[in-house]
Design a protein around this motif. Structure first.
Motif, short mmCIF file in Angstrom:
data_model
loop_
_atom_site.label_atom_id
_atom_site.label_comp_id
_atom_site.label_asym_id
_atom_site.label_seq_id
_atom_site.Cartn_x
_atom_site.Cartn_y
_atom_site.Cartn_z
N PHE A 92 23.82 35.05 69.01
CA PHE A 92 25.24 34.68 69.04
C PHE A 92 25.43 33.21 69.40
O PHE A 92 26.23 32.51 68.78
N ASP A 93 24.68 32.74 70.42
CA ASP A 93 24.92 31.40 70.93
C ASP A 93 24.34 30.31 70.04
O ASP A 93 24.98 29.29 69.80
N VAL A 94 23.11 30.51 69.60
CA VAL A 94 22.41 29.44 68.87
C VAL A 94 22.48 29.65 67.35
O VAL A 94 22.82 28.74 66.60
N ASP A 95 22.15 30.87 66.92
CA ASP A 95 22.04 31.10 65.47
C ASP A 95 23.37 31.48 64.81
O ASP A 95 23.42 31.66 63.61
N LYS A 96 24.41 31.65 65.64
CA LYS A 96 25.74 31.97 65.11
C LYS A 96 25.74 33.24 64.24
O LYS A 96 26.28 33.25 63.13
N VAL A 97 25.11 34.28 64.79
CA VAL A 97 25.10 35.56 64.08
C VAL A 97 26.47 36.23 64.24
O VAL A 97 27.11 36.12 65.29
N ASP A 98 26.95 36.89 63.20
CA ASP A 98 28.25 37.58 63.26
C ASP A 98 28.12 39.03 63.65
O ASP A 98 29.00 39.62 64.26
N ILE A 99 27.03 39.65 63.20
CA ILE A 99 26.91 41.09 63.34
C ILE A 99 25.47 41.48 63.65
O ILE A 99 24.54 40.90 63.07
N ILE A 100 25.31 42.44 64.55
CA ILE A 100 23.97 42.98 64.85
C ILE A 100 23.93 44.42 64.33
O ILE A 100 24.86 45.19 64.56
N VAL A 101 22.86 44.74 63.61
CA VAL A 101 22.73 46.10 63.07
C VAL A 101 21.44 46.77 63.54
O VAL A 101 20.52 46.11 64.00
N ASP A 102 21.42 48.08 63.41
CA ASP A 102 20.31 48.99 63.73
C ASP A 102 20.13 49.26 65.23
O ASP A 102 20.81 50.09 65.77
N VAL A 103 19.21 48.58 65.90
CA VAL A 103 18.89 48.74 67.33
C VAL A 103 18.57 50.18 67.74
O VAL A 103 19.33 50.83 68.47
N PRO A 104 17.44 50.73 67.25
CA PRO A 104 16.97 51.99 67.80
C PRO A 104 16.58 51.80 69.26
O PRO A 104 16.36 50.66 69.67
N ASN A 105 16.47 52.87 70.00
CA ASN A 105 16.20 52.89 71.44
C ASN A 105 17.50 52.75 72.21
O ASN A 105 18.07 51.66 72.33
N SER A 106 17.97 53.85 72.76
CA SER A 106 19.27 53.88 73.43
C SER A 106 19.37 52.92 74.60
O SER A 106 20.44 52.37 74.86
N GLY A 107 18.27 52.72 75.31
CA GLY A 107 18.29 51.80 76.45
C GLY A 107 18.65 50.40 75.99
O GLY A 107 19.52 49.73 76.55
N VAL A 108 17.98 49.95 74.92
CA VAL A 108 18.25 48.62 74.38
C VAL A 108 19.66 48.59 73.78
O VAL A 108 20.42 47.63 73.97
N ALA A 109 20.02 49.68 73.07
CA ALA A 109 21.31 49.72 72.38
C ALA A 109 22.47 49.54 73.34
O ALA A 109 23.42 48.80 73.07
N LEU A 110 22.42 50.23 74.50
CA LEU A 110 23.52 50.13 75.46
C LEU A 110 23.60 48.73 76.05
O LEU A 110 24.68 48.20 76.29
N ALA A 111 22.43 48.11 76.28
CA ALA A 111 22.42 46.75 76.82
C ALA A 111 23.01 45.77 75.81
O ALA A 111 23.83 44.91 76.16
N VAL A 112 22.59 45.91 74.55
CA VAL A 112 23.08 45.00 73.51
C VAL A 112 24.59 45.21 73.29
O VAL A 112 25.33 44.26 73.02
N ASN A 113 25.04 46.45 73.46
CA ASN A 113 26.47 46.78 73.33
C ASN A 113 27.33 45.85 74.19
O ASN A 113 28.36 45.34 73.75
N ASN A 114 26.87 45.62 75.43
CA ASN A 114 27.63 44.75 76.33
C ASN A 114 27.65 43.30 75.87
O ASN A 114 28.66 42.62 75.96
N VAL A 115 26.49 42.84 75.36
CA VAL A 115 26.42 41.45 74.89
C VAL A 115 27.37 41.24 73.72
O VAL A 115 28.12 40.26 73.66
N VAL A 116 27.35 42.19 72.77
CA VAL A 116 28.18 42.03 71.57
C VAL A 116 29.66 42.00 71.96
O VAL A 116 30.44 41.21 71.44
#
Lengths: 407, 287
Positions: A92-116
């Motif tokens: 998000f900060d450097v590469d200016k990504v708009d959308i994150i997709v997939d993210v298997p592994n619920s532990g990682v998914a919940l953490a990434v949820n907050n960042v997004v």
């Protein structure tokens, strides 16, 4: 003085909105980040195949011909929440990504949820199972495609209890996903008059399950529920056969099983297992056509898993929403609102909708693994046993604890 | 109580793999002074070779037990001739880095071609089924693994500690110049020793193929534990690594019973405790 300041405030606001509108109408660049387990125990069910699915979605959207510029980058979260969030932040900060997709592994998914949410991006999760993504931890930036633990519990779990499996012992992967799946399935078991008589939590990525299987065996439970996934599930099923579970009258419930897992176990051992998926490559002409194209681009000719299919469908719908908006506003909440306002429809999942809590609703299917003699080809594994309509498979909105619903 | 016996036996089975792998590591470290980080990758190759033999050549498990270690052993000897031999006399760190690099490349290549979820390998017909021991159902194959690895471990120990060839080997590591003066071809002996250590790893791989998935990362998941076993047992001690291998398998099995969440870490906790009390490991000699 007061009126002028209000007037100027209104004017500024109006100008800002006008400027955004103009900018969004012109901006036709999109950057997609496919974040997955690229090398570990979930790599085959998501991983490089998910990135390919996202690429195919971009190609099939036909937006390039209309002047859009859409890039895809991929990352390996290695099943570690800290690595996942670090990649998401950099994207998000450097590469200016708009959308994150997939993210298997619920532990990682919940953490990434907050960042997004914090960065106001868009998050279409296909790989993770935890129903918390659209429940207690729901976010206006998140859409959860494909499947979740509530759905698995209410399809496979419920079917097994109703077929007489009224006592359960759980083998649970010791992280967010396992806990969610065990919680949701236990609720279904008790609600249907069964009981949970025990369970054991094992570390993620365990090569040897014999100790845990012995405990399950001595519990005398009718059903041994596997609240794990990927390589852990394949090892459990294989070793359970070795220890004579099944022949002793106990039944394994693979609550979550993917196409690639069945391939890895082999039909000889996997035959007869019941489980639920929302996508199978051999459902109809459209899914077969897509899967054939997909397989041609995969190194080992693999057919897509439901996770990879979900990435494709999610990205397609996202791009449709952007097209409807006339450009990329780079505003996650706004785009997700647009996505929710449009019915979903694609070749892989058919017609569906995205509920206000971010949950995508579509059919779920009960499958049984074929006998080796019934299989006609290298990926011909499933027999369709039943179809559960989306509104019965997923969390009813009346039961959802999502804060977005309390407006 | 019955459950406890069952867990002890299961621990012993896993211990067989630890023992076979740490034995190979100990042989290689003792004779070549190389910390062989490629051991896990070579173990994985053993399982893959068994898979190829069966699926491409129709060669069954019993032949694979013999052929796979030879093929992987030859691969190991090529590695030793082309790369490892240049490290003689250098710091341990170089060997560790080189073999670690080799492991990454080998695993990467396999993962690229075969994905990560693995390939099925069936238990041979003669070893299918199981016995009811009263306190547990023991799959015949697992019983076979324990007995076979014990025999291999004892045979290797005998070869190195009790035979003339073993005596040459041990002498060659103490004083290569002197041994060479007696007309022994020391470099060839070192190459064969590396081949033997690698062959032991591949043998463990074949043994494990029917129990675990044949996966590119199967060695990477195991190797760290095996290194902990070797460190606890004492680097380079043959008997030490055999006994520690079996013992740690049992301790891990018991942890899975009493506190399963800690089963992946218990070995490392033990390693810390042992090193605090005895920095050379349980049976290691001071360097």
């Amino acid at each position: 003085m007061k009126t002028t300041s209000i007037a100027s405030l209104l004017l500024t606001t109006a100008l800002t909105f006008a400027a955004t509108a103009v900018a969004s109408a012109q901006d036709k660049t999109v950057k997609i980040g496919a974040l997955s387990d690229q090398s570990g125990l979930y790599a085959d069910l998501g991983g490089p195949g998910s990135t390919l699915a996202a690429q195919m979605a971009v190609e099939d959207s036909g937006l390039a011909a209309k002047g859009w510029k859409i890039d895809i980058i991929s990352g390996d979260h290695q099943n570690k929440p800290d690595i996942g969030t670090a990649i998401a932040r950099q994207w998000f900060d450097v590469d200016k990504v708009d959308i994150i997709v997939d993210v298997p592994n619920s532990g990682v998914a919940l953490a990434v949820n907050n960042v997004v949410k914090e960065k106001n991006g868009v998050y279409i999760n296909s790989g993770a199972a935890t129903s918390d993504l659209t429940n207690a931890q729901c976010s206006p930036n998140t859409v959860h495609w494909t499947y979740d633990t509530y759905m698995l519990a209410h399809t496979t779990g419920q079917a097994l209890v109703k077929a007489g499996g009224d006592s359960w012992f759980f083998l649970t992967a010791d992280y967010a996903f396992g806990a969610a799946l065990e919680r949701d399935t236990s609720a279904v078991v008790t609600a249907n008059g069964g009981k949970v008589i025990g369970g054991v939590k094992h570390p993620l990525n365990t090569p040897d399950f014999s100790s845990f299987l012995l405990q399950a065996q001595s519990s005398k439970a009718k059903i041994i529920g596997l609240a794990n996934a990927g390589g852990d599930t394949t090892n459990t099923i294989k070793q359970a056969a070795e220890f004579g579970i099944g022949k002793g009258g106990q039944k394994l419930a693979a609550l979550l099983l993917f196409l690639t897992d069945v391939k890895a176990i082999g039909l000889e051992t996997a035959q007869g297992l019941n489980f639920t998926e929302t996508f199978y490559w051999d459902m109809n002409d459209q899914t077969r056509a897509f899967s054939k194209r997909f397989g041609e681009k995969m190194k080992n000719g693999a057919m897509p898993t439901m996770v990879q299919a979900g990435v494709y469908a999610g990205v397609r719908h996202y791009l449709k929403a952007l097209e409807a908006l006339g450009g990329n506003p780079h505003d996650g909440v706004k785009i997700v609102e647009k996505m929710k306002s449009m019915p979903t429809e694609d070749e892989l999942f058919g017609k569906g909708e995205i509920q206000p809590n971010g949950r995508t609703i579509h059919n779920a299917y009960l499958f049984e693994v074929k006998k080796p003699s019934e299989s006609k080809g290298p990926w011909d594994f499933y027999k369709l046993v039943g179809t559960v309509p989306g509104d019965q498979a997923f969390t009813p909105l009346s039961e959802s604890k999502c804060a977005l619903l309390k407006k | 109580m019955q459950a406890l016996y069952a867990q002890l036996l299961v621990g012993l089975i896993n211990g067989s793999f630890y023992a076979l792998l740490s034995l190979g590591l100990a042989v290689i470290f003792g004779m070549l002074n190389i910390i062989n980080f490629a051991h896990g990758a070579l173990y994985m190759m053993g399982a893959f070779v068994a898979y190829f033999l069966l699926s491409l050549g129709g060669i069954n498990y019993w032949w694979a037990l013999l052929i796979a270690p030879v093929i992987v052993g030859i691969f190991g000897m090529i590695l030793e001739r082309t790369m490892l031999q240049w490290l003689t006399g250098l710091d341990h760190l170089y060997g560790l880095l080189l073999t670690f690099g080799i492991a990454l490349i080998v695993q990467g290549v396999f993962q690229n071609y075969f994905g990560s979820s693995g390939l099925p390998y069936a238990i041979p017909d003669q070893l299918k089924g199981g016995m009811n021991l009263g306190f547990m159902f023991l799959p015949v194959y697992r019983g076979w693994v324990v007995i076979f690895s014990l025999v291999v471990c004892i045979a290797t120990w005998f070869l190195i500690e009790k035979t003339r060839l073993g005596a040459y080997l041990r002498a060659a590591t103490e004083n290569p110049t002197l041994v060479r003066a007696f007309g022994v071809n020391v470099p060839r002996m070192i190459t064969l020793t590396y081949g033997l250590g690698v062959g032991l790893a591949a043998l463990a791989g074949v043994l494990s193929a029917p129990i675990n998935q044949v996966r590119p990362l199967m060695g990477a998941d195991l190797i760290i534990v095996v290194f902990a076993v070797v460190v606890i047992g004492g680097m380079g001690s043959i008997m030490g690594s055999i006994i520690t291998g079996f013992a740690l398998g049992v301790i891990e099995g018991l942890t899975k019973y009493f506190y399963p969440e800690a089963s992946n870490t218990v070995v490392f906790v033990l390693m810390v405790l042992v090193l605090l009390v005895k920095p050379t490991g349980l049976t290691g000699r001071a360097a």
